[in-house]
Design a protein around this motif. Structure first.
Motif, short mmCIF file in Angstrom:
data_model
loop_
_atom_site.label_atom_id
_atom_site.label_comp_id
_atom_site.label_asym_id
_atom_site.label_seq_id
_atom_site.Cartn_x
_atom_site.Cartn_y
_atom_site.Cartn_z
N TYR A 65 8.06 26.84 24.90
CA TYR A 65 6.95 28.11 24.08
C TYR A 65 5.65 27.57 22.87
O TYR A 65 5.00 27.30 23.51
N LEU A 66 6.83 26.91 22.15
CA LEU A 66 5.93 26.16 20.71
C LEU A 66 5.46 25.13 20.98
O LEU A 66 4.13 24.99 20.80
N CYS A 67 6.29 24.51 22.23
CA CYS A 67 4.91 22.97 23.15
C CYS A 67 4.60 23.35 23.45
O CYS A 67 2.69 22.32 23.76
N HIS A 68 4.47 24.00 24.35
CA HIS A 68 3.25 24.36 25.17
C HIS A 68 2.02 24.97 24.61
O HIS A 68 0.53 24.46 24.47
N ALA A 69 2.37 25.79 23.73
CA ALA A 69 1.17 26.63 23.20
C ALA A 69 0.75 24.99 21.96
O ALA A 69 -1.36 25.92 22.45
N THR A 70 1.36 25.09 21.00
CA THR A 70 -0.02 23.80 20.59
C THR A 70 -0.27 22.62 21.55
O THR A 70 -1.58 22.65 21.09
N ALA A 71 0.36 22.50 21.77
CA ALA A 71 -0.46 21.72 23.41
C ALA A 71 -1.85 22.17 23.73
O ALA A 71 -3.24 21.30 23.70
N ALA A 72 -1.58 22.98 24.22
CA ALA A 72 -2.97 24.13 24.67
C ALA A 72 -3.54 24.23 23.98
O ALA A 72 -5.37 24.40 23.80
N ASP A 73 -3.82 24.83 22.66
CA ASP A 73 -4.33 25.45 21.49
C ASP A 73 -4.88 23.75 21.63
O ASP A 73 -5.69 23.85 21.14
N MET A 74 -4.18 22.94 21.45
CA MET A 74 -4.51 21.01 20.76
C MET A 74 -5.45 20.46 22.21
O MET A 74 -6.99 19.67 21.38
N GLY A 75 -5.32 21.20 23.32
CA GLY A 75 -6.36 20.20 24.56
C GLY A 75 -5.32 18.92 24.78
O GLY A 75 -6.33 17.89 24.90
N VAL A 76 -3.69 19.04 24.39
CA VAL A 76 -3.64 17.17 24.53
C VAL A 76 -1.59 17.74 24.87
O VAL A 76 -1.00 18.62 24.01
N HIS A 77 -1.71 16.81 26.07
CA HIS A 77 -0.54 17.02 26.71
C HIS A 77 0.64 17.14 25.51
O HIS A 77 1.76 18.18 25.23
#
Length: 157
Positions: A65-77
């Motif tokens: 969850y943490l990695c998905h949400a943060t990557a999505a917010d940053m726009g970087v996989h």
């Protein structure tokens, strides 16, 4: 305190994904993130093996969850600063590790070796599995390979 760290403090999901700020390191954030996982490992190592394993499994699930949400917010996989996956990979490496600093350091070195080298199947997963699960999976596999090597060395010694 940098502006970047202040921004992390305002968003607990990003704070955890960035390893409490260790992922903000301008050089080798994965290595710095793994180093930040060591003190937490030393606390976890005091637990029984089943409880340790259960907490690592929960950290993995949280990490997806943490990695998905943060990557999505940053726009970087898989932004290099996202290091929660390194925390979990190192903790997997250290599952049932013998006590002592030699093993802490050897586990660190083995995990970093597999995380950077990315032999098959880690390299395949790194290129083909996406989202929070993909971010976590390559480090989990690196941790499993490092765990196997660490346990083999412990048996040999």
């Amino acid at each position: 305190m940098t502006d970047s760290f202040r921004a992390l403090l305002r968003h607990p999901v990003h704070l955890l994904a960035f390893g409490f700020g260790s992922g903000l390191s301008p050089k080798a954030p994965g290595t710095v993130g793994t180093l930040a996982a060591v003190p937490l490992y030393l606390l976890l190592a005091q637990l029984s093996l089943p409880l340790y394993a259960a907490l690592v499994l929960l950290a993995f699930l949280l990490g997806v969850y943490l990695c998905h949400a943060t990557a999505a917010d940053m726009g970087v996989h898989d932004h290099p600063g996202i290091v929660w996956d390194e925390f979990v990979g190192y903790w997997i490496t250290m599952l049932a590790a013998p006590a002592g600093w030699l093993w802490v350091v050897l586990g660190f070195a083995l995990f970093r070796l597999f995380d950077v080298w990315k032999p098959w199947p880690i390299s395949w997963c790194d290129r083909h599995v996406y989202g929070g699960f993909g971010i976590m999976l390559d480090d989990v596999l690196a941790g499993v390979l490092a765990l196997g090597c660490l346990q083999a060395i412990a048996l040999w010694v």
